[in-house]
Motif scaffolding. Structure first.
Motif, short mmCIF file in Angstrom:
data_model
loop_
_atom_site.label_atom_id
_atom_site.label_comp_id
_atom_site.label_asym_id
_atom_site.label_seq_id
_atom_site.Cartn_x
_atom_site.Cartn_y
_atom_site.Cartn_z
N ALA A 110 2.87 10.38 1.16
CA ALA A 110 3.13 10.12 2.58
C ALA A 110 4.62 9.86 2.81
O ALA A 110 5.19 10.34 3.80
N VAL A 111 5.24 9.14 1.90
CA VAL A 111 6.69 8.88 2.01
C VAL A 111 7.45 10.20 2.02
O VAL A 111 8.35 10.43 2.85
N GLU A 112 7.08 11.12 1.12
CA GLU A 112 7.80 12.39 1.02
C GLU A 112 7.60 13.26 2.27
O GLU A 112 8.54 13.90 2.74
N LEU A 159 -6.46 5.42 2.45
CA LEU A 159 -5.90 5.26 3.80
C LEU A 159 -4.86 4.13 3.83
O LEU A 159 -3.80 4.29 4.42
N ASN A 160 -5.16 3.04 3.17
CA ASN A 160 -4.19 1.93 3.14
C ASN A 160 -2.87 2.36 2.53
O ASN A 160 -1.80 2.03 3.05
N GLU A 161 -2.95 3.10 1.43
CA GLU A 161 -1.72 3.58 0.77
C GLU A 161 -0.96 4.53 1.68
O GLU A 161 0.26 4.47 1.79
N ALA A 162 -1.72 5.42 2.32
CA ALA A 162 -1.09 6.42 3.20
C ALA A 162 -0.42 5.74 4.39
O ALA A 162 0.68 6.13 4.81
N ILE A 163 -1.06 4.71 4.91
CA ILE A 163 -0.47 3.96 6.02
C ILE A 163 0.83 3.29 5.55
O ILE A 163 1.85 3.36 6.23
#
Ligand code: TZP
Ligand code: MG
Length: 222
Positions: A209-211, A32-36
């Motif tokens: 998430a960036v993509e 979740l932290n990475e996705a945020i």
């Protein structure tokens, strides 16, 4: 219609991560932290399947994830479990057709919580709008490996059909969506892309998430 500004809901639906502890190989808070960091705009805690947490363990994990979301301005939705959502004062609740009746959930949750409802037919969509849904979840659009009892995939045409029937509330598409096919789903009329595996199973949830976020930069979203 729901109680919230549709423009706000539409913005938040864009990159909508859904996950529970069984959907990730690294601990869910790490993913979740990475996705945020990668730009997700909404998170749904969906604790389901064999070995899923219950009771206090589930609540403790939900509180931890809620805190991460609050720290970064990402609204936190609870799947199905209305009691938990109210208990921890989540930002919203998502229910399917086999869960608690959406109109009842709206009554319990009040006007200020985001209410999402999964729909598979135009009839269900009208009923959800009537019940006070803020957004519709529409899918599975493509084949999914993340839901055991998933219905047959509809293709992006299901989104087109919702729009053709004059249903204008925010719609989050779900099921087999990733950065490669997300654009056609947006172009069919979806406001947001809900994903589990495209982020939770990605080598880099951040990059995934960036993509997904970048699809909204040059798409003809409404
Ligand atoms: N509802 C319809 S498909 C689905 C849910 C919860 C699972 C979506 O997961 P994935 O991995 O993004 O296909
Ligand atoms: Mg459900």
């Amino acid at each position: 219609m729901g109680g919230l500004d549709p423009a706000f809901v539409r913005e938040k639906l864009k990159v909508y991560l859904i996950a529970g502890s069984k959907d990730t190989s690294s601990p869910l808070p790490v993913v979740l932290n990475e996705a945020i960091a990668g730009g997700i705009t909404l998170f749904q805690f969906r604790e389901k399947g064999p070995g899923a947490m219950e009771g206090q363990m589930k609540e403790a994990l939900a509180m931890q994830l809620l805190k991460q979301c609050r720290n970064s301005g990402v609204p936190f939705i609870v799947n199905d479990d209305v009691d938990l959502a109210l208990q921890i004062d989540a930002d919203g609740i998502h229910v399917g057709q086999d869960d608690e009746d959406a109109a009842e959930v709206r009554k319990k949750a009040g006007k200020n919580k985001i209410l999402g409802v999964s729909v598979h037919t135009v009839e269900e969509a009208y009923t959800a709008v009537e019940a006070g849904a803020d957004y519709l979840g529409a899918g599975p659009i493509y084949k999914t490996g993340s839901k055991d009892d998933a219905k047959k995939e509809s293709g992006p045409e299901w989104i087109t059909e919702i729009r053709r029937n004059g249903i204008d509330i925010p719609v989050a598409a779900i099921g087999g969506i990733n950065a490669g096919n997300g654009k056609e789903v947006i172009e069919a009329g979806a406001d947001g892309l809900s994903v589990i595996s495209a982020i939770t199973m990605a080598p880099s949830p951040y990059q995934a998430a960036v993509e997904l976020t970048s699809l909204f930069k040059d798409s003809k979203s409404r």
